[in-house]
Scaffold this motif. Structure first.
Motif, mmCIF file in Angstrom:
data_model
loop_
_atom_site.group_PDB
_atom_site.id
_atom_site.type_symbol
_atom_site.label_atom_id
_atom_site.label_comp_id
_atom_site.label_asym_id
_atom_site.label_seq_id
_atom_site.Cartn_x
_atom_site.Cartn_y
_atom_site.Cartn_z
ATOM 1 N N GLY A 20 4.303 20.925 3.756
ATOM 2 C CA GLY A 20 3.299 20.086 3.121
ATOM 3 C C GLY A 20 3.926 18.978 2.302
ATOM 4 O O GLY A 20 3.465 17.834 2.328
ATOM 5 N N ARG A 22 6.608 17.499 2.824
ATOM 6 C CA ARG A 22 7.197 16.474 3.665
ATOM 7 C C ARG A 22 6.240 15.286 3.794
ATOM 8 O O ARG A 22 6.650 14.136 3.804
ATOM 9 N N ARG A 23 4.953 15.599 3.889
ATOM 10 C CA ARG A 23 3.929 14.555 3.944
ATOM 11 C C ARG A 23 3.980 13.696 2.683
ATOM 12 O O ARG A 23 3.949 12.472 2.739
ATOM 13 N N THR A 24 4.019 14.401 1.541
ATOM 14 C CA THR A 24 4.065 13.669 0.270
ATOM 15 C C THR A 24 5.284 12.766 0.235
ATOM 16 O O THR A 24 5.197 11.606 -0.158
ATOM 17 N N TYR A 27 4.801 9.571 2.344
ATOM 18 C CA TYR A 27 4.030 8.497 1.725
ATOM 19 C C TYR A 27 4.747 7.918 0.514
ATOM 20 O O TYR A 27 4.517 6.784 0.128
ATOM 21 N N GLU A 33 1.592 2.083 3.372
ATOM 22 C CA GLU A 33 0.442 2.823 3.880
ATOM 23 C C GLU A 33 -0.486 3.299 2.785
ATOM 24 O O GLU A 33 -1.493 3.940 3.044
ATOM 25 N N ILE A 35 -3.354 2.742 0.177
ATOM 26 C CA ILE A 35 -4.426 1.755 0.305
ATOM 27 C C ILE A 35 -5.150 1.478 -1.010
ATOM 28 O O ILE A 35 -6.248 0.965 -1.014
ATOM 29 N N GLN A 37 -6.707 -0.193 -4.053
ATOM 30 C CA GLN A 37 -7.060 -1.598 -4.290
ATOM 31 C C GLN A 37 -7.041 -1.880 -5.784
ATOM 32 O O GLN A 37 -7.524 -1.068 -6.571
ATOM 33 N N GLN A 44 -12.604 -7.298 -3.077
ATOM 34 C CA GLN A 44 -12.752 -7.174 -1.636
ATOM 35 C C GLN A 44 -13.881 -8.080 -1.171
ATOM 36 O O GLN A 44 -14.878 -8.243 -1.873
ATOM 37 N N LEU A 46 -16.961 -8.427 0.870
ATOM 38 C CA LEU A 46 -17.885 -7.469 1.452
ATOM 39 C C LEU A 46 -18.515 -8.040 2.714
ATOM 40 O O LEU A 46 -18.686 -9.252 2.830
ATOM 41 N N PRO A 47 -18.829 -7.157 3.678
ATOM 42 C CA PRO A 47 -19.430 -7.653 4.917
ATOM 43 C C PRO A 47 -20.790 -8.290 4.647
ATOM 44 O O PRO A 47 -21.448 -8.005 3.664
#
Ligand code: SF4
Ligand code: SF4
Lengths: 156, 371
Positions: A20, A22-24, A27, A33, A35, A37, A44, A46-47
């Motif tokens: 587990g 290893r994932r940490t 990142y 990767e 994200i 903001q 951001q 907005l649409p």
């Protein structure tokens, strides 16, 4: 027997923990990767369909397309919209119903889009602004038609 | 009940969990009777978020009442809206265009994925792992952005309307969903690596909170909670609506009936939902996205019932119409309520630390239970 299970349990736990971690670690070393903001500094976009608040569209001559038909008022599930109409006198001397005030209670609005769907002349639309916090509740009751605006020629 | 909180006559201890407690995921109030650390009884007390939605719906028209149902099970808001729209369409006897059907199913499955992702993160957090929560939210954000672009909202969409959907798909929709499929396929393996295979996690979940097939049926459990006890209850398979009968997917069941089985059923359901989205994304038919309906909808006199499968189980809508523009009575069958009623049965005899794990696997959304 018991001791063997005890040690193997510990070993397995540490092993799965490391898998587990290893994932940490991944990142931790691949910061692109992530994200997060930086919200108030970087905003951001907005649409276009995002529902933030109802606004009335005005063109450069301060004219709108609302006929005061109250279709939006009837479509709204929670009484957010109140249309006050008046009677204009046309050049021919006839009386014609027109919009006086479009009152919009932002604090009641659930952004369900039903009023926009109901409007036959597309006079209102949803805006993307979502930062609505104010210090006084009365500021949330808005008048959507701009002062001095009138209905565009030819809109029935 | 509240006066008795404290020590009972037999020396058992009664404690309150909630209504404001991080592990209850909302305003759920549990009164737990303990003997030492062992749970003797769990009694849920409801009503803290009761908004009388069913009564409210009686004064709203058939177009208006749908938006309220997004606020019940807010994690499956699309699917709730879908159930209501189906029921109104049944009353009006209209057939919706093929394109609308496919859009609806796509949205349902994306919602199910988002809901299961959030559950997965919250579940791991309940048993003590904090990182998975952020991983789950990261992928869920992708779905939220897709929803935001097409439906205009992130959580309470009100996108399904009687007769179809509110607007057409956004031009970017297909591309973004395909990107999401590729992304999530690798992430779901990451989920397994991080949590499912973890020995500590498995030890906390296995043989905890067992419920047998018979008990699951008699408590009225539906959804993954019941399917983990080998009850076949997927509405998408049993009473197919829209295009589900033409799709190739499996109903996931497990036989163990414990927390780990419920966990595995949901994780595998994510893969199934992903495969449904994958099957449909390339074959969205052209055509109208909404059938022509009258401006004012009037249901004929009678009773109508429709059901859909939400991320939590069977959601039913029962409308009694007197022929007017508003329903005479609406009743919603929410999956969470029946699933919660089985909590007492599952938790008895376990340690208090396990209660949080059991509650996590039930995937409770309190506004859905209370309405
Ligand atoms: S968006 Fe919905 S709640 Fe808001 S004004 Fe329009 S109809 Fe009323
Ligand atoms: S905004 Fe549209 S629906 Fe509302 S009163 Fe004006 S024209 Fe009618």
């Amino acid at each position: 027997m018991f001791l063997k299970k005890y040690i193997s349990d510990i070993f397995n736990a540490v092993k799965s923990l490391l898998i587990g971690m290893r994932r940490t670690g991944y990142y931790f070393t691949h910061r692109k990767e992530i994200i997060t903001q930086q919200y108030p500094d970087v905003k951001q976009i907005l649409p276009e369909r995002f529902r933030g608040e109802v606004i009335m569209l005005h063109d450069e001559n301060n004219e709108h397309a609302c006929t005061g038909c109250t279709a939006c008022e009837l479509a709204c599930p929670n009484g957010t919209i109140k249309i006050i109409t008046k009677f204009d006198v046309t050049p021919e001397g006839k009386k014609k119903k027109a919009l006086d005030t479009f009152i919009y209670h932002l604090e009641l609005c659930t952004m369900c889009n039903l009023c926009i769907e109901a409007c036959p002349t597309d006079a209102i639309k949803m805006a993307q602004n979502f930062e609505h916090s104010v210090y006084d509740r009365s500021q949330l009751t808005k008048k959507l038609n701009k002062p001095g605006s009138k209905i565009r020629e030819g809109v029935e | 009940m509240f006066e008795e909180v404290g020590t009972t006559t037999e020396g058992d201890l009664m404690i309150n969990v909630g209504p404001q407690h991080p592990s209850t995921h909302g305003v759920l109030h549990l009164v737990i009777t303990l003997r030492g650390e062992t749970i003797i009884k769990v009694e849920p007390h409801l009503g803290y978020i009761h908004r009388s939605i069913e009564k409210m719906c009686e004064s709203l028209s058939y177009r208006q009442f749908i938006y309220v149902t997004s606020r019940m099970d807010y994690l499956s808001s699309h699917i709730n809206n879908h159930g209501c729209a189906l029921c109104v369409e049944k009353g009006l006897q209209i057939e919706i265009p093929e394109r609308a059907k496919v859009i609806r199913v796509l949205m349902d499955e994306l919602t199910r994925l988002a809901s299961h992702q959030l559950w997965w993160g919250a579940m791991a957090m309940d048993v003590g792992a904090l990182t998975p929560f952020f991983h789950a939210f990261r992928e869920r954000e992708t779905i939220n952005e897709i929803m935001e672009e097409t439906c205009g909202a992130r959580l309470t969409m009100n996108y399904m309307v009687p007769g179809g959907v509110m607007y057409d798909l956004h031009p970017n929709f297909q591309k973004r969903v395909k990107d999401f499929i590729t992304l999530f396929k690798s992430k779901i393996d990451e989920y397994d690596e991080m949590v499912t295979g973890n020995v500590i996690f498995q030890n906390r979940m296995k043989d905890v909170g067992f419920i047998s097939k018979e008990d699951a049926i008699s408590y009225g459990c539906t959804g993954p909670t019941a399917r983990a006890s080998d009850v076949s209850c997927d509405i998408r398979k049993l009473f197919p609506y829209e295009v589900y009968d033409k799709l190739d997917f499996h109903e996931i069941t497990a036989t163990d009936g414990d927390c780990f089985a419920r966990y595995m059923v949901r994780v595998q359901e994510m893969r199934q939902s992903l495969s449904i989205v994958e099957q449909l994304i390339d074959i969205i038919p052209e055509g109208d996205f909404q059938a022509k309906t009258k401006a004012v909808l009037k249901l004929p006199k009678g009773e109508f019932y429709s059901r859909v499968e939400t991320a939590r189980g069977e959601f039913g809508v029962y409308i009694i119409s007197e022929g007017g523009t508003t329903p005479y009575r609406i009743k919603f069958r929410s999956p969470g309520f029946s699933n919660l009623s089985a909590l007492d049965h599952m938790a008895r005899g376990h340690k208090i630390g396990d209660l949080v794990a059991i509650m996590g696997t039930l995937d409770l959304v309190i506004p859905d239970i209370d309405r």
